[in-house]
Design a protein around this motif. Structure first.
Motif, PDB file in Angstrom:
ATOM      1  N   LYS A  50       0.821  -1.211   0.000  1.00  0.00           N
ATOM      2  CA  LYS A  50       0.000   0.000   0.000  1.00  0.00           C
ATOM      3  C   LYS A  50       0.855   1.262   0.000  1.00  0.00           C
ATOM      4  O   LYS A  50       0.562   2.217  -0.712  1.00  0.00           O
ATOM      5  CB  LYS A  50      -0.934  -0.007   1.205  1.00  0.00           C
ATOM      6  CG  LYS A  50      -1.890   1.178   1.225  1.00  0.00           C
ATOM      7  CD  LYS A  50      -2.868   1.067   2.363  1.00  0.00           C
ATOM      8  CE  LYS A  50      -3.870   2.180   2.413  1.00  0.00           C
ATOM      9  NZ  LYS A  50      -3.388   3.515   2.201  1.00  0.00           N
ATOM     10  N   LYS A  51       1.933   1.259   0.790  1.00  0.00           N
ATOM     11  CA  LYS A  51       2.802   2.438   0.831  1.00  0.00           C
ATOM     12  C   LYS A  51       3.374   2.739  -0.556  1.00  0.00           C
ATOM     13  O   LYS A  51       3.422   3.888  -0.977  1.00  0.00           O
ATOM     14  CB  LYS A  51       3.960   2.233   1.806  1.00  0.00           C
ATOM     15  CG  LYS A  51       3.603   2.428   3.248  1.00  0.00           C
ATOM     16  CD  LYS A  51       4.881   2.298   4.066  1.00  0.00           C
ATOM     17  CE  LYS A  51       4.622   2.322   5.535  1.00  0.00           C
ATOM     18  NZ  LYS A  51       5.864   2.237   6.319  1.00  0.00           N
ATOM     19  N   GLU A  52       3.825   1.691  -1.245  1.00  0.00           N
ATOM     20  CA  GLU A  52       4.406   1.891  -2.574  1.00  0.00           C
ATOM     21  C   GLU A  52       3.357   2.384  -3.565  1.00  0.00           C
ATOM     22  O   GLU A  52       3.635   3.250  -4.395  1.00  0.00           O
ATOM     23  CB  GLU A  52       5.068   0.616  -3.083  1.00  0.00           C
ATOM     24  CG  GLU A  52       6.342   0.261  -2.337  1.00  0.00           C
ATOM     25  CD  GLU A  52       7.376   1.374  -2.333  1.00  0.00           C
ATOM     26  OE1 GLU A  52       7.637   1.960  -3.406  1.00  0.00           O
ATOM     27  OE2 GLU A  52       7.917   1.670  -1.261  1.00  0.00           O
ATOM     28  N   LYS A  53       2.144   1.851  -3.467  1.00  0.00           N
ATOM     29  CA  LYS A  53       1.062   2.328  -4.326  1.00  0.00           C
ATOM     30  C   LYS A  53       0.772   3.793  -4.047  1.00  0.00           C
ATOM     31  O   LYS A  53       0.566   4.589  -4.967  1.00  0.00           O
ATOM     32  CB  LYS A  53      -0.204   1.498  -4.115  1.00  0.00           C
ATOM     33  CG  LYS A  53      -0.127   0.116  -4.694  1.00  0.00           C
ATOM     34  CD  LYS A  53      -1.408  -0.650  -4.409  1.00  0.00           C
ATOM     35  CE  LYS A  53      -1.274  -2.097  -4.830  1.00  0.00           C
ATOM     36  NZ  LYS A  53      -2.448  -2.884  -4.436  1.00  0.00           N
ATOM     37  N   ARG A  64       7.638  10.849   4.320  1.00  0.00           N
ATOM     38  CA  ARG A  64       6.581  10.811   5.340  1.00  0.00           C
ATOM     39  C   ARG A  64       5.841   9.471   5.283  1.00  0.00           C
ATOM     40  O   ARG A  64       5.550   8.880   6.316  1.00  0.00           O
ATOM     41  CB  ARG A  64       5.572  11.944   5.146  1.00  0.00           C
ATOM     42  CG  ARG A  64       6.146  13.344   5.252  1.00  0.00           C
ATOM     43  CD  ARG A  64       6.335  13.807   6.684  1.00  0.00           C
ATOM     44  NE  ARG A  64       7.662  13.438   7.132  1.00  0.00           N
ATOM     45  CZ  ARG A  64       8.060  13.338   8.391  1.00  0.00           C
ATOM     46  NH1 ARG A  64       7.248  13.563   9.373  1.00  0.00           N
ATOM     47  NH2 ARG A  64       9.284  13.002   8.695  1.00  0.00           N
ATOM     48  N   LEU A  65       5.541   9.007   4.073  1.00  0.00           N
ATOM     49  CA  LEU A  65       4.868   7.717   3.923  1.00  0.00           C
ATOM     50  C   LEU A  65       5.740   6.579   4.449  1.00  0.00           C
ATOM     51  O   LEU A  65       5.248   5.669   5.120  1.00  0.00           O
ATOM     52  CB  LEU A  65       4.548   7.449   2.449  1.00  0.00           C
ATOM     53  CG  LEU A  65       3.253   8.015   1.927  1.00  0.00           C
ATOM     54  CD1 LEU A  65       3.192   7.869   0.410  1.00  0.00           C
ATOM     55  CD2 LEU A  65       2.063   7.320   2.561  1.00  0.00           C
ATOM     56  N   LYS A 119       2.841   5.996  -2.844  1.00  0.00           N
ATOM     57  CA  LYS A 119       3.960   6.785  -3.373  1.00  0.00           C
ATOM     58  C   LYS A 119       3.806   6.996  -4.878  1.00  0.00           C
ATOM     59  O   LYS A 119       4.004   8.102  -5.380  1.00  0.00           O
ATOM     60  CB  LYS A 119       5.294   6.096  -3.085  1.00  0.00           C
ATOM     61  CG  LYS A 119       5.725   6.154  -1.647  1.00  0.00           C
ATOM     62  CD  LYS A 119       7.034   5.407  -1.488  1.00  0.00           C
ATOM     63  CE  LYS A 119       7.426   5.229  -0.062  1.00  0.00           C
ATOM     64  NZ  LYS A 119       8.685   4.477   0.072  1.00  0.00           N
ATOM     65  N   GLN A 120       3.458   5.928  -5.592  1.00  0.00           N
ATOM     66  CA  GLN A 120       3.262   6.033  -7.036  1.00  0.00           C
ATOM     67  C   GLN A 120       2.138   7.016  -7.356  1.00  0.00           C
ATOM     68  O   GLN A 120       2.247   7.819  -8.280  1.00  0.00           O
ATOM     69  CB  GLN A 120       2.947   4.662  -7.634  1.00  0.00           C
ATOM     70  CG  GLN A 120       4.108   3.727  -7.683  1.00  0.00           C
ATOM     71  CD  GLN A 120       3.726   2.346  -8.194  1.00  0.00           C
ATOM     72  OE1 GLN A 120       2.559   2.039  -8.414  1.00  0.00           O
ATOM     73  NE2 GLN A 120       4.712   1.497  -8.370  1.00  0.00           N
ATOM     74  N   LYS A 152       3.210  10.656  -6.616  1.00  0.00           N
ATOM     75  CA  LYS A 152       4.169  11.091  -7.637  1.00  0.00           C
ATOM     76  C   LYS A 152       3.441  11.399  -8.942  1.00  0.00           C
ATOM     77  O   LYS A 152       3.698  12.414  -9.584  1.00  0.00           O
ATOM     78  CB  LYS A 152       5.233  10.012  -7.855  1.00  0.00           C
ATOM     79  CG  LYS A 152       6.289  10.428  -8.831  1.00  0.00           C
ATOM     80  CD  LYS A 152       7.362   9.378  -8.986  1.00  0.00           C
ATOM     81  CE  LYS A 152       8.383   9.879  -9.996  1.00  0.00           C
ATOM     82  NZ  LYS A 152       9.342   8.883 -10.379  1.00  0.00           N
ATOM     83  N   PHE A 153       2.514  10.515  -9.325  1.00  0.00           N
ATOM     84  CA  PHE A 153       1.726  10.734 -10.535  1.00  0.00           C
ATOM     85  C   PHE A 153       0.949  12.049 -10.445  1.00  0.00           C
ATOM     86  O   PHE A 153       0.923  12.832 -11.397  1.00  0.00           O
ATOM     87  CB  PHE A 153       0.770   9.562 -10.752  1.00  0.00           C
ATOM     88  CG  PHE A 153      -0.149   9.753 -11.918  1.00  0.00           C
ATOM     89  CD1 PHE A 153       0.313   9.625 -13.216  1.00  0.00           C
ATOM     90  CD2 PHE A 153      -1.480  10.090 -11.729  1.00  0.00           C
ATOM     91  CE1 PHE A 153      -0.534   9.818 -14.304  1.00  0.00           C
ATOM     92  CE2 PHE A 153      -2.331  10.287 -12.795  1.00  0.00           C
ATOM     93  CZ  PHE A 153      -1.859  10.150 -14.091  1.00  0.00           C
ATOM     94  N   MET A 154       0.343  12.314  -9.292  1.00  0.00           N
ATOM     95  CA  MET A 154      -0.462  13.521  -9.125  1.00  0.00           C
ATOM     96  C   MET A 154       0.397  14.780  -9.224  1.00  0.00           C
ATOM     97  O   MET A 154       0.012  15.749  -9.882  1.00  0.00           O
ATOM     98  CB  MET A 154      -1.224  13.487  -7.799  1.00  0.00           C
ATOM     99  CG  MET A 154      -2.307  12.422  -7.776  1.00  0.00           C
ATOM    100  SD  MET A 154      -3.128  12.299  -6.187  1.00  0.00           S
ATOM    101  CE  MET A 154      -4.393  13.549  -6.410  1.00  0.00           C
ATOM    102  N   VAL A 155       1.560  14.765  -8.584  1.00  0.00           N
ATOM    103  CA  VAL A 155       2.449  15.936  -8.641  1.00  0.00           C
ATOM    104  C   VAL A 155       2.961  16.133 -10.071  1.00  0.00           C
ATOM    105  O   VAL A 155       2.980  17.259 -10.579  1.00  0.00           O
ATOM    106  CB  VAL A 155       3.617  15.811  -7.639  1.00  0.00           C
ATOM    107  CG1 VAL A 155       4.612  16.956  -7.827  1.00  0.00           C
ATOM    108  CG2 VAL A 155       3.094  15.789  -6.204  1.00  0.00           C
TER     109      VAL A 155
END
Length: 100
Positions: free
Chosen positions: A6-9, A45-46, A11-12, A15-18
């Protein structure tokens, strides 16, 4: 097959949103140093979240771990990019909504 956590998802997704915000709203080919720092900060933070894979969405979290400035910047990015994610990556958007 390796299952992504879940953390990696998360993060992805952030990152996609930014990157979407920078590309479509700010008309940048890639995130500027300012927004790359936001990505790095949010991922850190995540990674260190005390709730682990049981972490709620940040807006629903009891512990606000972002510094005020970074929290406000991420809120602006998510407010703009969130509704537009469906146009650019429908599957990721659906997965994200189902997990939060």
């Amino acid at each position: 097959m390796h299952k992504i956590g879940k953390k990696e998802k998360d993060k992805q997704t952030l990152k996609f949103m930014v990157e979407l915000y920078c590309k479509r709203k700010l008309h940048q080919a890639s995130p500027s140093d300012e927004y790359q720092q936001l990505i790095d900060y949010a991922c850190q933070r995540l990674e260190h979240c005390k709730y682990g894979n049981e972490k709620p969405a940040c807006k629903n979290c009891k512990t606000h771990c972002y510094q005020h400035e970074m929290r406000e910047k991420m809120r602006i990015v998510m407010r703009w990019a969130g509704p537009r994610m469906l146009l650019y990556d429908p599957l990721a958007t659906i997965r994200h909504l189902l997990n939060h």
